[in-house]
Motif scaffolding. Structure first.
Motif, short mmCIF file in Angstrom:
data_model
loop_
_atom_site.label_atom_id
_atom_site.label_comp_id
_atom_site.label_asym_id
_atom_site.label_seq_id
_atom_site.Cartn_x
_atom_site.Cartn_y
_atom_site.Cartn_z
N LEU A 12 37.33 39.74 34.12
CA LEU A 12 38.08 40.72 33.33
C LEU A 12 38.77 40.00 32.17
O LEU A 12 39.58 39.10 32.39
CB LEU A 12 39.11 41.43 34.21
CG LEU A 12 38.54 42.21 35.40
CD1 LEU A 12 39.64 42.97 36.13
CD2 LEU A 12 37.43 43.17 34.96
N PRO A 13 38.44 40.39 30.94
CA PRO A 13 39.02 39.68 29.78
C PRO A 13 40.54 39.85 29.70
O PRO A 13 41.09 40.88 30.08
CB PRO A 13 38.34 40.36 28.59
CG PRO A 13 37.14 41.05 29.15
CD PRO A 13 37.50 41.44 30.54
N VAL A 14 41.20 38.82 29.19
CA VAL A 14 42.62 38.88 28.88
C VAL A 14 42.77 38.47 27.42
O VAL A 14 42.45 37.33 27.05
CB VAL A 14 43.44 37.94 29.78
CG1 VAL A 14 44.91 37.92 29.33
CG2 VAL A 14 43.35 38.35 31.24
N LYS A 74 42.21 41.76 40.81
CA LYS A 74 41.39 40.95 39.92
C LYS A 74 42.03 40.85 38.54
O LYS A 74 42.06 39.77 37.93
CB LYS A 74 39.97 41.53 39.81
CG LYS A 74 39.01 40.65 39.03
CD LYS A 74 37.57 41.14 39.16
CE LYS A 74 36.61 40.19 38.47
NZ LYS A 74 35.19 40.58 38.68
N ALA A 75 42.57 41.97 38.03
CA ALA A 75 43.23 41.95 36.73
C ALA A 75 44.55 41.18 36.82
O ALA A 75 44.92 40.43 35.89
CB ALA A 75 43.48 43.37 36.25
N THR A 76 45.27 41.34 37.93
CA THR A 76 46.52 40.60 38.11
C THR A 76 46.25 39.10 38.15
O THR A 76 46.98 38.31 37.51
CB THR A 76 47.21 41.04 39.42
OG1 THR A 76 47.58 42.42 39.31
CG2 THR A 76 48.45 40.21 39.70
N LEU A 77 45.21 38.69 38.86
CA LEU A 77 44.87 37.27 38.93
C LEU A 77 44.45 36.74 37.57
O LEU A 77 44.79 35.60 37.20
CB LEU A 77 43.75 37.05 39.95
CG LEU A 77 43.30 35.60 40.18
CD1 LEU A 77 44.47 34.73 40.64
CD2 LEU A 77 42.17 35.55 41.20
N ALA A 78 43.73 37.54 36.79
CA ALA A 78 43.32 37.12 35.45
C ALA A 78 44.55 36.87 34.57
O ALA A 78 44.61 35.88 33.83
CB ALA A 78 42.40 38.16 34.82
N LEU A 79 45.54 37.76 34.65
CA LEU A 79 46.77 37.57 33.87
C LEU A 79 47.55 36.35 34.36
O LEU A 79 48.03 35.55 33.55
CB LEU A 79 47.65 38.81 33.98
CG LEU A 79 47.36 39.97 33.03
CD1 LEU A 79 48.18 41.19 33.43
CD2 LEU A 79 47.65 39.59 31.58
N LEU A 80 47.67 36.22 35.68
CA LEU A 80 48.40 35.08 36.24
C LEU A 80 47.77 33.76 35.82
O LEU A 80 48.47 32.80 35.47
CB LEU A 80 48.42 35.18 37.77
CG LEU A 80 49.22 34.09 38.49
CD1 LEU A 80 50.72 34.32 38.31
CD2 LEU A 80 48.87 34.06 39.99
N THR A 81 46.45 33.70 35.81
CA THR A 81 45.74 32.48 35.41
C THR A 81 46.02 32.15 33.95
O THR A 81 46.23 30.98 33.59
CB THR A 81 44.24 32.66 35.64
OG1 THR A 81 43.99 32.89 37.03
CG2 THR A 81 43.47 31.42 35.20
#
Length: 276
Positions: A134-136, A195-202
């Motif tokens: 998921l892009p950030v 999945k989106a939360t993990l993408a932001l956290l990363t």
């Protein structure tokens, strides 16, 4: 324990707000996750009477160990203690009233903290397939950050939420501010979306250059993706639509395959290894 916002260690502000800016609760869950996985102390909260319409953003009755409690909507500021720095966490519903006063109060507290950066988190519904990373996207109006991080200045025009207004307030106060937006597949808009939360956290981890505990997010992400896969398999039209999104994204270049991304993943690996 109440936190003191003075004498923090190389602080960074992380803020997210429920509502229009927070598809699938992906952004506010980053703040919640940080508070749950690291030692965190409450600092203060904005008076909800000043910024919320209680017919729109209603108070809630909650059952606790001490019995029934009435919880008023409010924006809470807390301090999260990492190994080498402190994070000032800001979270609450998007305000209904007095946005300029709301942002002024927050920016005033940020200036007291003197953060090295303010990172604002949001999530939006997009035509992104759940089967791909998921892009950030990152944006800033600070020329030094744009050059240093290698991001494009935002060219968005249109309605904005409290994230956009607060980013502008930070810019006028000469606070270095970065806004991160996670893309949430619109066909699975209901929260949660780990999945989106993990993408932001990363992405936050990369920006602050310090290891963050992912907790159960990787396992929850795998379970979430399996669940969406199973739902898609039961609906041929949805499965066909997802396949079209995959082909479209693949033809444009899959996020996560660039040299910069691979270098970031290696740096992340080194940070986490050094924390062990």
């Amino acid at each position: 324990m109440t936190a003191d916002l003075g004498n923090l260690r190389d602080p960074v502000v992380i803020a997210a707000f429920e509502g229009w800016n927070d598809a699938a609760d992906a952004a506010t869950e980053v703040v919640n996750h940080l508070a749950q996985t690291h030692s965190t102390d409450m600092a203060w909260e904005l008076d909800s009477e000043d910024y919320y319409d209680f017919q729109t953003t209603r108070p809630r009755i909650e059952l606790t160990e001490d019995g029934r409690q009435l919880r008023w909507p409010s924006t809470r500021v807390s301090v999260c203690h990492l190994a080498h720095r402190d994070l000032v966490l800001v979270a609450g519903p998007e305000p209904n009233l007095r946005w300029r006063g709301f942002c002024s109060a927050l920016v005033s507290s940020f200036r007291t903290v003197r953060p090295s950066a303010v990172i604002l988190l949001g999530a939006m519904l997009t035509d992104t397939p759940h089967t791909r990373p998921l892009p950030v996207s990152a944006s800033s109006t600070d020329e030094r950050l744009i050059s240093e991080i290698g991001i494009e200045p935002s060219n968005y025009e249109g309605p904005t939420g409290i994230i956009g207004v607060l980013a502008e307030s930070c810019h006028r106060a000469k606070l270095e501010c970065i806004t991160l937006w996670a893309s949430v597949p619109h066909y699975v808009a209901s929260p949660p979306n780990p999945k989106a939360t993990l993408a932001l956290l990363t992405r936050v981890e990369d920006l602050i250059d310090e290891a963050l505990d992912p907790g159960e997010l990787p396992e929850l992400t795998k379970a979430w993706q399996r669940g969406v896969d199973e739902l898609a398999e039961d609906d041929p039209e949805v499965a066909e639509y997802i396949q079209s999104l995959e082909e479209q994204q693949d033809s444009q270049g899959l996020p996560g395959s660039t040299g910069d991304t691979l270098a970031a993943e290696f740096q992340r690996y080194l940070r986490r290894r050094n924390e062990k």
